[in-house]
Design a protein around this motif. Structure first.
Motif, short mmCIF file in Angstrom:
data_model
loop_
_atom_site.label_atom_id
_atom_site.label_comp_id
_atom_site.label_asym_id
_atom_site.label_seq_id
_atom_site.Cartn_x
_atom_site.Cartn_y
_atom_site.Cartn_z
N ASN A 1 1.95 -2.06 -10.62
CA ASN A 1 1.63 -0.51 -11.22
C ASN A 1 0.21 -0.54 -10.38
O ASN A 1 -0.26 0.85 -10.68
N ARG A 2 -0.68 -1.41 -10.00
CA ARG A 2 -2.31 -1.47 -9.06
C ARG A 2 -2.04 -0.48 -8.14
O ARG A 2 -2.17 0.51 -7.98
N GLY A 3 -0.98 -0.99 -6.91
CA GLY A 3 -0.59 0.14 -5.39
C GLY A 3 -0.18 1.28 -5.72
O GLY A 3 -0.14 1.73 -5.56
N CYS A 4 0.51 1.15 -7.29
CA CYS A 4 1.24 3.32 -7.36
C CYS A 4 -0.09 4.16 -7.70
O CYS A 4 0.24 5.04 -7.64
N GLN A 5 -0.78 3.59 -8.34
CA GLN A 5 -2.40 4.07 -9.33
C GLN A 5 -2.61 4.28 -8.50
O GLN A 5 -2.99 5.88 -7.68
N LEU A 6 -2.20 3.59 -6.78
CA LEU A 6 -3.58 4.54 -6.04
C LEU A 6 -2.19 5.23 -5.06
O LEU A 6 -3.07 6.27 -4.51
N ILE A 7 -1.42 5.23 -4.68
CA ILE A 7 -0.28 5.99 -4.03
C ILE A 7 -0.45 7.13 -4.87
O ILE A 7 -1.03 8.24 -4.22
N ASN A 8 -0.85 7.03 -5.82
CA ASN A 8 -0.71 8.38 -6.78
C ASN A 8 -1.71 8.68 -6.86
O ASN A 8 -1.46 10.56 -6.65
N GLU B 1 3.62 -3.62 -2.53
CA GLU B 1 3.15 -4.50 -0.76
C GLU B 1 1.72 -3.86 -0.60
O GLU B 1 1.04 -5.00 -0.62
N ILE B 2 1.44 -3.53 -1.80
CA ILE B 2 -0.42 -2.68 -1.63
C ILE B 2 -1.01 -3.80 -2.15
O ILE B 2 -1.58 -4.21 -2.11
N GLY B 3 -0.65 -3.33 -3.71
CA GLY B 3 -0.37 -4.49 -4.56
C GLY B 3 -0.91 -6.08 -4.53
O GLY B 3 -1.61 -6.30 -4.72
N MET B 4 -0.18 -6.61 -3.60
CA MET B 4 0.17 -7.85 -3.33
C MET B 4 -0.89 -8.30 -2.45
O MET B 4 -0.97 -9.24 -2.68
N CYS B 5 -1.03 -7.15 -1.79
CA CYS B 5 -1.61 -7.90 -0.15
C CYS B 5 -2.97 -7.31 -0.83
O CYS B 5 -3.60 -8.29 -0.56
N ALA B 6 -3.32 -6.36 -1.74
CA ALA B 6 -5.07 -6.59 -2.36
C ALA B 6 -5.16 -7.63 -3.40
O ALA B 6 -5.89 -8.28 -3.09
N ALA B 7 -4.29 -8.32 -4.26
CA ALA B 7 -3.87 -9.55 -5.00
C ALA B 7 -4.50 -10.53 -4.43
O ALA B 7 -5.58 -11.76 -5.06
N MET B 8 -4.14 -10.73 -3.46
CA MET B 8 -3.83 -11.81 -2.48
C MET B 8 -5.03 -11.63 -1.32
O MET B 8 -6.28 -13.31 -2.09
N ILE B 9 -6.12 -10.55 -1.15
CA ILE B 9 -7.02 -10.42 -0.42
C ILE B 9 -7.90 -10.91 -1.09
O ILE B 9 -9.14 -11.90 -0.85
#
Length: 491
Positions: A115-122, A410-418
């Motif tokens: 959801n976090r990555g989709c927020q950015l996409i939107n 992919e966006i949300g997971m990578c950001a969460a790991m970083i």
């Protein structure tokens, strides 16, 4: 026999009353129960035009064995899997608009991270996507008494008239099975072949297999030589296999897409820089390549010990696309095992000339469909209806929606790991309660003002965030905290 100490670790710990007032985030989390009104709020978030066509009660119905009689053998019951949802904007060749994507999973943080990555996409206008092709393969092999007979059969199989005969016979058996290509080669006294079908809106594995069998039995009567035996498939179709060939040939739907995110929005939503994400992506691909090379034996002077390793380890480099794809497959009534070939692909994050973040995902073998199999079951059908795909080219549109959700994941997971948010969120959701945010990120439950006031009274001037993180004044650690830490370590 496991020790009592080990068993006690598996038991959920009882929460102490004093933990009820530890700041806004904790007090909010402790009110995050899945109440009926909260579920209804989420349903209201789905577009009204979709709700008028979807029976959401199907998600809670208890069906009898007759409902599943064509989908299962030795039926003993059903397993309930919770369904969450994200919304993502798609600007595709077949899907255009904001789509609600159901995700069926028991994995905490999956929906929230996606959801976090989709927020950015939107916020960045959506994912630009396109379907390149769709095809499903069958791969029969023919055995002959000699190599000369095999060569003669191979030549006949390559004639245009043979192709047309196969195509005609396949369609006569299964209307949806349209032969688009036929490949074949000789290996000793055997002829290996790959038959490529367009199977319409269905996933197509069963359709292509059935069509191949019936068509082959029909046209063998016309062959100049007869095989001593033949097998319907020896694995060359790559059914439920992750293989290098999928990156080239594709299987199912081949779809690709991208989104360009301004660096300011990346930091605003993800709390990491675009530069850091691009660097993380580059490092991830580098180490995947190194591990693939090491497995194949190219890093040593010895030749690879087994060629199968190339099929297992050179299947692309997405970060964790399998998580989102599997959740969509389960929600949609598709074969969860199809995640093996469906997750094969490439995800890439790189900087534009302006320093913005360009995120690209390609999935060349997405084994999805909108008809057949479990898609007709009540709950699964409701999930597909929630997505609200167009009637025409619904499979292609579905692929573009899936790709957009994967890109968000992919966006949300990578950001969460970083940012190390993944571990913190995982610990919080597993120890307390599920997230109560809507697909657009808005909270369903208002903050507990009384809890905040009580927390300030108990803990002095510390801010709510400090209380959640357990921070005290510089150089000060409360005795109560020490005792709790020692107790946890002893357990």
């Amino acid at each position: 026999m496991p020790s009592s100490k080990f068993i006690n670790k598996l038991r959920p710990k009882k929460k102490k009353d004093k933990d009820k007032h530890r700041g806004s985030m904790t007090s909010l989390a402790e009110t995050q129960t899945q109440t009926p009104s909260e579920v209804e709020t989420r349903k209201e978030y789905i577009e009204a035009s979709i709700l008028s066509k979807v029976n959401l009660d199907a998600l809670n119905e208890k069906d009898d064995s007759n409902t599943f009689k064509s989908n299962i053998e030795n039926y003993i019951g059903t397993v309930k899997v919770p369904v969450g949802a994200v919304q993502v904007q798609v600007n595709g060749s077949h899907a255009n608009g904001k789509y609600t994507v159901p995700l069926a999973t028991t994995e905490t943080s999956l929906v929230g991270t996606c959801n976090r990555g989709c927020q950015l996409i939107n916020m960045c206008g959506g994912v630009e996507s396109v379907v390149i092709k769709k095809q499903v393969q069958s791969a029969p092999i023919f055995h002959f008494e000699s190599i000369r007979l095999a060569v003669k059969f191979n030549e006949w199989l390559g004639l245009p008239a043979t192709f047309e005969s196969v195509k005609t016979n396949a369609i006569a058996v299964v209307e949806e099975a349209v032969l688009v290509k036929l490949e074949h080669s000789v290996h000793g006294n055997c002829v290996y072949s790959r038959w490529y079908f367009d199977t319409g809106e269905a996933v197509g594995q069963n359709i292509s297999t059935y069509a191949t069998k019936e068509a082959m039995e029909s046209i063998l009567k016309e062959a100049p030589v007869q095989p001593s035996s033949w097998d319907l498939d020896v694995g060359l179709a790559r059914n439920r296999q992750a293989a290098t060939s999928l990156m080239i040939d594709g299987r199912g739907v081949y779809v690709t897409g991208e989104v360009v995110c301004p660096k300011e929005k990346v930091e605003e939503i993800l709390h990491v820089s675009a530069e850091k994400l691009a660097s993380f992506s580059r490092e991830s691909r580098t180490w995947q390549l190194i591990s693939h090379t090491a497995v194949l034996g190219f890093s040593s002077s010895k030749a690879p010990s087994h060629t199968v390793s190339s099929n297992i380890h050179l299947e692309g480099s997405t970060y964790q696309s399998a998580r989102v794809i599997a959740a969509i497959l389960v929600a949609s009534g598709l074969d969860a095992a199809a995640v093996v070939e469906s997750h094969v692909g490439i995800s890439d994050m790189k900087l534009t000339k302006n320093g913005d973040l360009r995120v690209i995902v390609t999935l060349p073998s997405l084994m999805i469909g909108t008809t057949g199999g479990g898609t007709k079951l009540p709950s699964q059908q409701a999930c597909l209806q929630i997505i609200d795909l167009p009637e025409e080219k619904s499979r292609e549109a579905f692929a573009e929606v899936v790709l957009a959700a994967v890109l968000g994941g992919e966006i949300g997971m990578c950001a969460a790991m970083i940012s190390h948010h993944f571990v913190n969120k995982k610990k919080r959701t597993e120890s307390e309660t599920p997230s109560t945010s809507l697909p657009n990120g808005n909270s369903v439950i208002e903050e507990d003002k009384a809890g905040e006031a009580a927390a300030e009274k108990l803990n002095g001037d510390a801010t709510p965030s400090e209380q959640v993180n357990g921070d005290s004044a510089p150089g000060e650690v409360k005795e109560e905290t020490k005792k709790e830490n020692k107790k946890d370590q002893s357990n």
